[in-house]
Design an enzyme around this catalytic site. Structure first.
Site, PDB file in Angstrom:
ATOM      1  CG  PHE A   1       2.776 -11.734   3.737  1.00 49.70           C
ATOM      2  CD1 PHE A   1       2.654 -14.076   3.067  1.00 49.70           C
ATOM      3  CD2 PHE A   1       2.270 -11.304   4.598  1.00 49.70           C
ATOM      4  CE1 PHE A   1       1.324 -13.997   4.691  1.00 49.70           C
ATOM      5  CE2 PHE A   1       2.325 -11.339   5.596  1.00 49.70           C
ATOM      6  CZ  PHE A   1       0.983 -13.082   5.745  1.00 49.70           C
TER       7      PHE A   1
ATOM      8  NE  ARG B   1      -2.980  -1.229   7.434  1.00 45.10           N
ATOM      9  CZ  ARG B   1      -2.163  -1.126   6.640  1.00 45.10           C
ATOM     10  NH1 ARG B   1      -0.973  -0.102   7.245  1.00 45.10           N
ATOM     11  NH2 ARG B   1      -2.010  -1.583   5.635  1.00 45.10           N
TER      12      ARG B   1
ATOM     13  CG  ASN C   1       7.396 -11.371   0.710  1.00 47.68           C
ATOM     14  OD1 ASN C   1       6.769 -10.499   0.800  1.00 47.68           O
ATOM     15  ND2 ASN C   1       7.337 -12.187   1.673  1.00 47.68           N
TER      16      ASN C   1
ATOM     17  CE1 TYR D   1       4.041  -4.026  12.262  1.00 46.01           C
ATOM     18  CE2 TYR D   1       3.013  -2.350  13.818  1.00 46.01           C
ATOM     19  CZ  TYR D   1       3.438  -2.742  12.409  1.00 46.01           C
ATOM     20  OH  TYR D   1       3.428  -1.399  11.318  1.00 46.01           O
TER      21      TYR D   1
ATOM     22  CE1 TYR E   1      24.880  -3.409   9.440  1.00 40.74           C
ATOM     23  CE2 TYR E   1      24.204  -3.879  11.338  1.00 40.74           C
ATOM     24  CZ  TYR E   1      24.572  -4.353  10.286  1.00 40.74           C
ATOM     25  OH  TYR E   1      24.422  -5.704  10.358  1.00 40.74           O
TER      26      TYR E   1
ATOM     27  CB  THR F   1      -1.038   5.736   6.568  1.00 42.65           C
ATOM     28  OG1 THR F   1      -0.146   6.041   7.753  1.00 42.65           O
ATOM     29  CG2 THR F   1      -0.711   6.590   5.141  1.00 42.65           C
TER      30      THR F   1
ATOM     31  CG  PHE G   1      -1.332   1.389   2.188  1.00 40.14           C
ATOM     32  CD1 PHE G   1      -2.011   2.029   0.553  1.00 40.14           C
ATOM     33  CD2 PHE G   1      -1.107   1.245   2.859  1.00 40.14           C
ATOM     34  CE1 PHE G   1      -2.869   3.640   1.115  1.00 40.14           C
ATOM     35  CE2 PHE G   1      -2.333   2.924   3.613  1.00 40.14           C
ATOM     36  CZ  PHE G   1      -2.267   4.241   2.713  1.00 40.14           C
TER      37      PHE G   1
END
Length: 324
Positions: free
Chosen positions: A49, A199, A47, A158, A172, A188, A26
């Site tokens: 999904f 959602r 990928n 998540y 990093y 969003t 999205f």
């Protein structure tokens, strides 16, 4: 064909080669579209999904667009100037479907994208989330708040996955002096949302258009702030192009706060639906309040959302009407 923004190319004096992981999703598809319009070369990696080729099919004939089927949990090599790391299912329905895969995507995906950025010295942006704040005990949420997250709940794959990704980005940066950016995305919505992504905006619109009951979890008093996708993309581009001294994290969201009940009633009105509101039990760890504090984005990025809820909902409703 997307128009090339020649002025922007002249200003930057270079066409950048940009990798977008999760680019067929999205948000990712809107970002790819905007980057191409600004004259850049885009490598869209997904990928599928939760992403879909249909989100980017209109870009396939663009000479500077490349679509790559690849899972971000596996290493990837490419010569790029910038990386937007968006890959991860973002709705509870999808990220709870395979919780282990979700946390692998956040953690191993971050490691792989950071490793690539380190090798080619690319600037990399992490699309983090307001879910790092959990069920907040301060309101509104600002970037220096550490959050109130359940590390063993059904949403943890998540929430904690994104928190760990932020940790990896910072390490990093500190250890390898990597050029990083971290944004925290609040709710969003907009065209190309998955109709069954679970959602609240897409759920309510689909239910209203089909004449089904509008299902609200809890009593509807919990609040959310809804950001139209165009505003988010503008904030993402500003963050990526900001001074290297500002790495974030920075909230990107619309600070206008609505109850879930108010959202349902507005969608019923805008769709002229006969749907009725049905209350269901509240899921575990569902946040009671969610509102971004965006002073930092205003100060550092000169950014604030411009699309108000009714305008954005009308555009989103029109998209779902066409899908149905």
């Amino acid at each position: 064909m997307i128009e090339v923004n020649k002025k922007r190319i002249i200003m930057n004096n270079i066409r950048k080669r940009i990798l977008v992981s999760g680019g067929a999703g999205f948000i990712g598809s809107h970002l790819c579209e905007k980057l191409l319009g600004n004259g850049h070369e885009v490598l869209c990696m997904d990928n599928y999904f939760t992403g879909s080729k249909s989100n980017v099919i209109h870009l396939l004939d663009h000479p500077y667009f490349e679509l790559i089927r690849h899972d971000v949990t596996a290493p990837f090599w490419a010569e790029v100037d910038q990386i937007y790391n968006l890959a991860c299912p973002a709705s509870p329905v999808h990220y709870q479907y395979n919780a282990i895969k979700t946390i692998k995507t956040s953690v191993m995906g971050a490691i792989n994208m950071l490793g690539l950025a380190k090798r080619v010295r690319a600037r990399i942006l992490q699309a983090s989330t307001s879910e790092v704040y959990g069920d907040p005990i301060i309101h509104p949420q600002q970037e220096d708040y550490w959050g109130n997250v359940n590390p063993i709940g059904i949403r943890s794959c998540y929430d904690e996955g994104k928190r760990c990704a932020e940790t990896l980005f910072m390490d990093y940066h500190r250890q390898h002096n990597l050029d990083i950016k971290i944004i925290r995305i609040f709710n969003t919505y907009g065209p190309r949302m998955h109709p069954q992504d679970g959602r609240v905006v897409s759920n309510f619109i689909m239910q209203a258009l089909c004449g089904d009951d509008i299902t609200i979890y809890g009593d509807g008093s919990q609040t959310r702030s809804f950001q139209y996708v165009d505003d988010l993309i503008d904030g993402m581009l500003r963050m990526m192009d900001s001074d290297s001294s500002f790495i974030g994290p920075v909230n990107l969201g619309n600070p206008n706060e609505f109850t879930i009940l108010q959202l349902a009633e507005q969608i019923i009105t805008l769709t002229n639906s006969k749907s009725r509101i049905k209350l269901l039990p509240l899921p575990a760890d569902d946040p009671k309040q969610r509102q971004p504090e965006i002073s930092l984005a205003k100060e550092k990025l000169n950014w604030s959302p411009t699309v108000q809820l009714e305008e954005g909902l009308l555009k989103t409703i029109a998209y779902f009407e066409e899908k149905i």
